[in-house]
Design a protein around this motif. Structure first.
Motif, PDB file in Angstrom:
ATOM      1  N   ARG A   1       0.852  -1.186   0.000  1.00 35.82           N
ATOM      2  CA  ARG A   1       0.000   0.000   0.000  1.00 35.82           C
ATOM      3  C   ARG A   1       0.890   1.240   0.000  1.00 35.82           C
ATOM      4  N   ARG A   2       0.577   2.169  -0.895  1.00 38.55           N
ATOM      5  CA  ARG A   2       1.337   3.411  -0.962  1.00 38.55           C
ATOM      6  C   ARG A   2       0.387   4.592  -0.801  1.00 38.55           C
ATOM      7  N   LYS A   3       0.742   5.500   0.072  1.00 44.57           N
ATOM      8  CA  LYS A   3      -0.052   6.716   0.249  1.00 44.57           C
ATOM      9  C   LYS A   3       0.275   7.666  -0.898  1.00 44.57           C
ATOM     10  N   ALA A   4      -0.593   7.655  -1.889  1.00 42.76           N
ATOM     11  CA  ALA A   4      -0.316   8.417  -3.113  1.00 42.76           C
ATOM     12  C   ALA A   4      -0.822   9.855  -3.015  1.00 42.76           C
ATOM     13  N   ARG A   5      -0.146  10.726  -3.762  1.00 45.03           N
ATOM     14  CA  ARG A   5      -0.601  12.109  -3.900  1.00 45.03           C
ATOM     15  C   ARG A   5      -0.982  12.372  -5.349  1.00 45.03           C
ATOM     16  N   ASP A   6      -1.843  13.353  -5.571  1.00 45.77           N
ATOM     17  CA  ASP A   6      -2.409  13.589  -6.898  1.00 45.77           C
ATOM     18  C   ASP A   6      -1.355  13.805  -7.977  1.00 45.77           C
ATOM     19  N   TYR A   7      -0.261  14.484  -7.615  1.00 44.87           N
ATOM     20  CA  TYR A   7       0.715  14.866  -8.639  1.00 44.87           C
ATOM     21  C   TYR A   7       1.723  13.753  -8.957  1.00 44.87           C
ATOM     22  N   GLU A   8       1.687  12.650  -8.221  1.00 49.94           N
ATOM     23  CA  GLU A   8       2.700  11.607  -8.417  1.00 49.94           C
ATOM     24  C   GLU A   8       2.621  10.977  -9.805  1.00 49.94           C
TER      25      GLU A   8
END
Length: 516
Positions: free
Chosen positions: A62-69
């Motif tokens: 599981r990766r805590k993603a951000r919108d700009y990634e």
């Protein structure tokens, strides 16, 4: 002293907030590595120092993603930040052993494993057990055979309990070139070796070999030349019959009746049905001695016509067939005398004859085991989908009734044979084509090499969804689910080959490069 909980590797954590004992999800500690197939454990929630074992079946991250990634990744400038990755694992329960000392001494049986059915504690510690504990967990305390090494660390051996295997049977599946035949002949070798050399018994194995691949040098050396016999199916005579209807059809043909409805032909049929003996021989001598007197006594009007036809048959029969043939009773005698009787179908072109002979032999073996409590037999059938197909499936025999009769005999042995002294070992490259009665019964112990498409669907019916992983297994690897193992859940195993099938050299490639 053996360290049970050797190393802490994580904590049970459920993002949904639900915690169930049969399947756990845990977060893996930084620096630890977990793979599918690993055996891990937690502490029993209410029994002091008792490990509850689980097998890892999924390893998501599981990766805590951000919108700009994703935008950065598209531009070729991905944001590499390992601190935002959360390796997790899902593991299915194997069970626990209440008597810890018994487990550590390696004295537990398959029946000693108990399932945890009470609440587990959130954020419980997850451990990697010591190798000694895992080995004690895996090895049966009764006579067993070695199959191979368990993925992923290859430290631990996969065993099958021999008494349970003999009570349940075996199904080996796999496509061409996946190692299916090697697995089957290796397990035959190990079973025979265990019984002969460790248990000091004498096994009896009947091998039905479609392509002539099972006569390996190692297997013959194991039992000795005086305990192994190779028989081509065409060298077995059909002179002995147990099925009266089949006998009548062959007898009418030998006597040359053009019309089964003629009065003499019907007289022959009625005389055979009235005959009081158990076995029937398709020879002029037997017919003249046993059947003809019944015709003379009860069907006198047809007697002279039948005698005339018998004399023609006797003249034809006296010419011989060009070589000595084995009677079915001879084959049964060999099966009871030798350790391995290897019946080879690789040279036959008459599969109607082959199927009739196989059906008679299997029936004789089954019946002998019923009547003789000192006799038992393993029947190993290669490419079994050709002999026991699902309705409408492939059969090499052109006569549907002959094929149906053989299939029914194999069904009988599969369902009632083991408790009566006859155990089936089945191998097939097309599990979707074999009778479901067979796969359901034999699927208690299944070794699955790589299969695809509809064959994979059939394997998934037996093993569950986890079976889809067999599609990526290399040659010689298999997924095994077996009630004869202490671990009932599927495990990936690299088969430890002891012998190999003989090369028949029949492919186009072999012929292209042949110098002869």
């Amino acid at each position: 002293m053996v360290e049970i909980f050797e190393k802490k590797i994580g904590y049970i954590f459920s993002e949904s907030g639900l915690y169930e004992p049969h399947m756990i999800t845990f977060t893996v500690e930084v620096g630890e590595k977990i793979e599918i197939g690993d055996i891990i454990c937690i502490r029993h929630p209410s029994k002091n120092n008792i490990p509850v074992f689980y097998q890892v079946v999924e390893v998501p991250v599981r990766r805590k993603a951000r919108d700009y990634e994703e935008d950065l990744a598209r531009l070729g400038q991905p944001l590499i930040d390992e601190s935002r990755n959360y390796p997790r694992a899902r593991a299915k329960q194997i069970g626990y052993v209440e008597d810890l000392d018994k487990l550590l001494r390696g004295e537990t049986s398959i029946d000693d494993l108990v399932m945890l059915i009470e609440h587990i504690k959130p954020l419980s510690e997850v451990y990697r057990p010591s190798d000694e504990v895992i080995e004690s967990l895996l090895k049966p305390n009764e006579p067993s055979i070695e199959v191979g090494l368990i993925y992923p660390n290859w430290k631990h051996t996969y065993y099958l309990s021999l008494p349970r295997l003999m009570r349940q049977g075996l199904l080996v599946v796999g496509g061409v070139g996946t190692g299916k035949t090697t697995t089957m002949i290796t397990l035959i070798y190990r079973v025979v070796d265990k019984i002969l050399n460790e248990l000091e018994g004498k096994p009896h194995v009947l091998i039905i070999d479609k392509d002539g691949e099972y006569g390996s040098r190692e297997l013959i050396e194991l039992v000795g030349r005086d305990n192994y016999i190779h028989i081509y199916i065409d060298d077995i005579s059909e002179t002995e019959y147990l099925d009266r209807k089949l006998y009548v059809s062959q007898l009418i043909s030998k006597l040359g009746f053009p019309d089964l409805r003629s009065k003499p032909a019907k007289a022959v049929q009625r005389a055979v049905m009235e005959y009081g003996g158990d076995r029937l021989e398709l020879t002029p001598e037997f017919f003249e001695k046993e059947i003809l007197p019944i015709i003379k006594s009860k069907h006198r009007d047809s007697y002279s016509d039948i005698v005339w036809r018998l004399n023609i048959w006797k003249k034809e029969h006296s010419g011989g067939s060009g070589g000595l043939k084995l009677a079915l009773s001879d084959v049964l005698k060999y099966i009871k005398e030798y350790v391995i009787v290897h019946i080879d179908l690789s040279t036959t072109r008459d599969f109607n004859h082959a199927y009739r002979v196989l059906d008679s032999i299997l029936y004789l073996v089954y019946n002998e085991a019923l009547n003789d409590p000192g006799f038992g037999c393993i029947v190993a059938i290669d490419e079994a989908h050709l002999y026991a197909p699902e309705r409408g499936g492939i059969s090499l025999a052109s006569d549907e009734e002959i094929s149906k009769k053989l299939r029914n005999t194999i069904h009988l042995i599969a369902t009632t044979g083991p408790r009566n002294g006859v155990t089936l070992f089945i191998a097939t490259q097309r599990p979707s084509l074999i009778s479901k009665t067979i796969t359901t019964q034999m699927g208690q112990n299944i070794i699955a090499h790589r299969v695809e498409d509809v064959d994979l669907e059939r394997v998934e019916e037996i093993m569950g969804e986890i079976a889809h992983r067999v599609t990526v297994l290399p040659r010689g690897w298999a997924m095994i689910k077996a009630l004869a193992s202490k671990i009932r859940e599927p495990l990936i195993v690299k088969i430890k080959a002891k012998t190999y099938p003989t090369s028949t050299g029949k492919t186009a490639y072999d012929r292209f490069i042949s110098k002869t």
